[in-house]
Design a protein around this motif. Sequence first.
Motif, PDB file in Angstrom:
ATOM      1  N   UNK A  45      66.503  22.567  39.331  1.00  0.00           N
ATOM      2  CA  UNK A  45      66.466  21.492  40.355  1.00  0.00           C
ATOM      3  C   UNK A  45      66.403  21.827  41.886  1.00  0.00           C
ATOM      4  N   UNK A  46      67.211  22.725  42.033  1.00  0.00           N
ATOM      5  CA  UNK A  46      67.183  23.362  43.486  1.00  0.00           C
ATOM      6  C   UNK A  46      65.956  23.998  43.885  1.00  0.00           C
ATOM      7  N   UNK A  47      65.586  24.819  42.871  1.00  0.00           N
ATOM      8  CA  UNK A  47      64.137  25.420  42.901  1.00  0.00           C
ATOM      9  C   UNK A  47      63.015  24.521  43.103  1.00  0.00           C
ATOM     10  N   UNK A  48      63.065  23.481  42.345  1.00  0.00           N
ATOM     11  CA  UNK A  48      61.913  22.736  42.463  1.00  0.00           C
ATOM     12  C   UNK A  48      61.745  21.559  43.792  1.00  0.00           C
ATOM     13  N   UNK A  49      63.063  21.423  44.364  1.00  0.00           N
ATOM     14  CA  UNK A  49      63.285  20.624  45.501  1.00  0.00           C
ATOM     15  C   UNK A  49      62.702  21.776  46.557  1.00  0.00           C
ATOM     16  N   UNK A  50      63.128  22.870  46.701  1.00  0.00           N
ATOM     17  CA  UNK A  50      62.796  23.743  47.629  1.00  0.00           C
ATOM     18  C   UNK A  50      61.267  24.173  47.744  1.00  0.00           C
ATOM     19  N   UNK A  51      60.642  24.135  46.434  1.00  0.00           N
ATOM     20  CA  UNK A  51      59.287  24.492  46.179  1.00  0.00           C
ATOM     21  C   UNK A  51      58.242  23.333  46.850  1.00  0.00           C
ATOM     22  N   UNK A  52      58.963  21.962  46.712  1.00  0.00           N
ATOM     23  CA  UNK A  52      58.079  20.957  47.238  1.00  0.00           C
ATOM     24  C   UNK A  52      58.204  20.937  48.564  1.00  0.00           C
ATOM     25  N   UNK A  53      59.523  20.999  49.242  1.00  0.00           N
ATOM     26  CA  UNK A  53      59.607  21.141  50.760  1.00  0.00           C
ATOM     27  C   UNK A  53      58.561  22.040  51.294  1.00  0.00           C
ATOM     28  N   UNK A  54      58.488  23.429  50.875  1.00  0.00           N
ATOM     29  CA  UNK A  54      57.915  24.593  51.216  1.00  0.00           C
ATOM     30  C   UNK A  54      56.468  24.033  51.162  1.00  0.00           C
ATOM     31  N   UNK A  55      55.809  23.532  49.799  1.00  0.00           N
ATOM     32  CA  UNK A  55      54.690  23.294  49.726  1.00  0.00           C
ATOM     33  C   UNK A  55      54.058  22.189  50.604  1.00  0.00           C
ATOM     34  N   UNK A  56      55.039  21.108  50.997  1.00  0.00           N
ATOM     35  CA  UNK A  56      54.582  19.824  51.778  1.00  0.00           C
ATOM     36  C   UNK A  56      54.628  20.429  53.115  1.00  0.00           C
ATOM     37  N   UNK A  57      55.381  21.571  53.515  1.00  0.00           N
ATOM     38  CA  UNK A  57      55.369  22.416  55.073  1.00  0.00           C
ATOM     39  C   UNK A  57      54.031  23.059  55.184  1.00  0.00           C
ATOM     40  N   UNK A  58      53.514  23.699  54.149  1.00  0.00           N
ATOM     41  CA  UNK A  58      52.321  24.689  54.406  1.00  0.00           C
ATOM     42  C   UNK A  58      51.035  24.035  53.792  1.00  0.00           C
ATOM     43  N   UNK A  59      51.117  22.951  53.250  1.00  0.00           N
ATOM     44  CA  UNK A  59      49.886  22.375  52.378  1.00  0.00           C
ATOM     45  C   UNK A  59      48.872  21.687  53.644  1.00  0.00           C
ATOM     46  N   UNK A  60      47.629  21.760  53.391  1.00  0.00           N
ATOM     47  CA  UNK A  60      46.958  20.772  54.414  1.00  0.00           C
ATOM     48  C   UNK A  60      47.280  19.313  54.041  1.00  0.00           C
ATOM     49  N   UNK A  61      47.156  18.470  55.147  1.00  0.00           N
ATOM     50  CA  UNK A  61      47.622  17.098  55.088  1.00  0.00           C
ATOM     51  C   UNK A  61      46.990  16.322  54.027  1.00  0.00           C
ATOM     52  N   UNK A  62      47.627  15.525  53.215  1.00  0.00           N
ATOM     53  CA  UNK A  62      46.965  14.660  52.369  1.00  0.00           C
ATOM     54  C   UNK A  62      46.752  13.398  52.997  1.00  0.00           C
ATOM     55  N   UNK A  63      45.621  12.659  52.532  1.00  0.00           N
ATOM     56  CA  UNK A  63      45.150  11.490  53.083  1.00  0.00           C
ATOM     57  C   UNK A  63      45.316  10.269  52.129  1.00  0.00           C
ATOM     58  N   UNK A  64      45.505  10.762  50.723  1.00  0.00           N
ATOM     59  CA  UNK A  64      45.574   9.530  49.860  1.00  0.00           C
ATOM     60  C   UNK A  64      46.986   9.297  49.283  1.00  0.00           C
TER      61      UNK A  64
END
Length: 276
Positions: A108-127
């Motif tokens: 659970x911890x690794x999944x949450x950190x992964x999502x946070x990190x991906x959200x900060x480094x990925x291009x912005x979603x518009x959909x």
Amino acid sequence: MRQSLALALTLITLAASSAVWSQGGTSGTVGGTPQPGSQTGVSGGPVLPKPATGGPAPLQCKGNLANLATAKLQAQLLIDKAVTKQVLANAAITQDQLGANCNAVCDEYESTVSKIYSAKTSPAYTSEPEHTLQQIYKNMPVPPMPGAAALNACLPPAATVNWCPPSGNGVGAGPRPRLQNPLDKIYVCVTPADALAHMNFSPADAAFNCARPNIVDAADRINAEHVCAADASKAKAAQDAAAAAAANKAAAVYNGPAISATPPASALKGPARAKP
């Protein structure tokens, strides 16, 4: 009112769409175009890459919990006094021994950190709902890595209670179950054969007050108890021999009848009385 409604809608969207964020969206676009380097989810949308290393917090949860569990085990063994110093130094709990509950905490911890990190480094979603989820995770602080409190809640008690090496021989190095030393009443990691050979204290040994419970190393403790019992036995034998010799010497210089002999009848009656 609008803020409360917006928050409720956000929470509903997060609960309904967490699988979308981890497995891919429905539109398959990021900023109107497919995300470079992304994978395709089961619904055809992009999958945000999970970083193997790096990011705001290294993903080392299971290793951290294993280290904390090992420290907890060694602290318990110091209290138990059931093993040798060498076994104590090498006692460890591996990641594979953390158990299902600790694994779930780290997943659970690794999944949450992964999502946070991906959200900060990925291009912005518009959909949607990808855009909303990305903003939620992007603004979410990175949670602290699970530590001692999480370990105490998830680690199986059997991992540290009555622990002994999985194999071995000798006092303080044998596998479970622990056996009790009859002299100091401490349970020790020892095979039955080694217990019979090295923990065979007699009631006479117990009478010498030779228990050494303050010695942590099981082998050193039992060896010290044997030395004490042997020395006490020799001292008692010497004392008994000296007492017997003193008694024999006293008997040799006495010239009268044997001390235990019954006095002659005449001595008991006394001299005859003259008739009047």
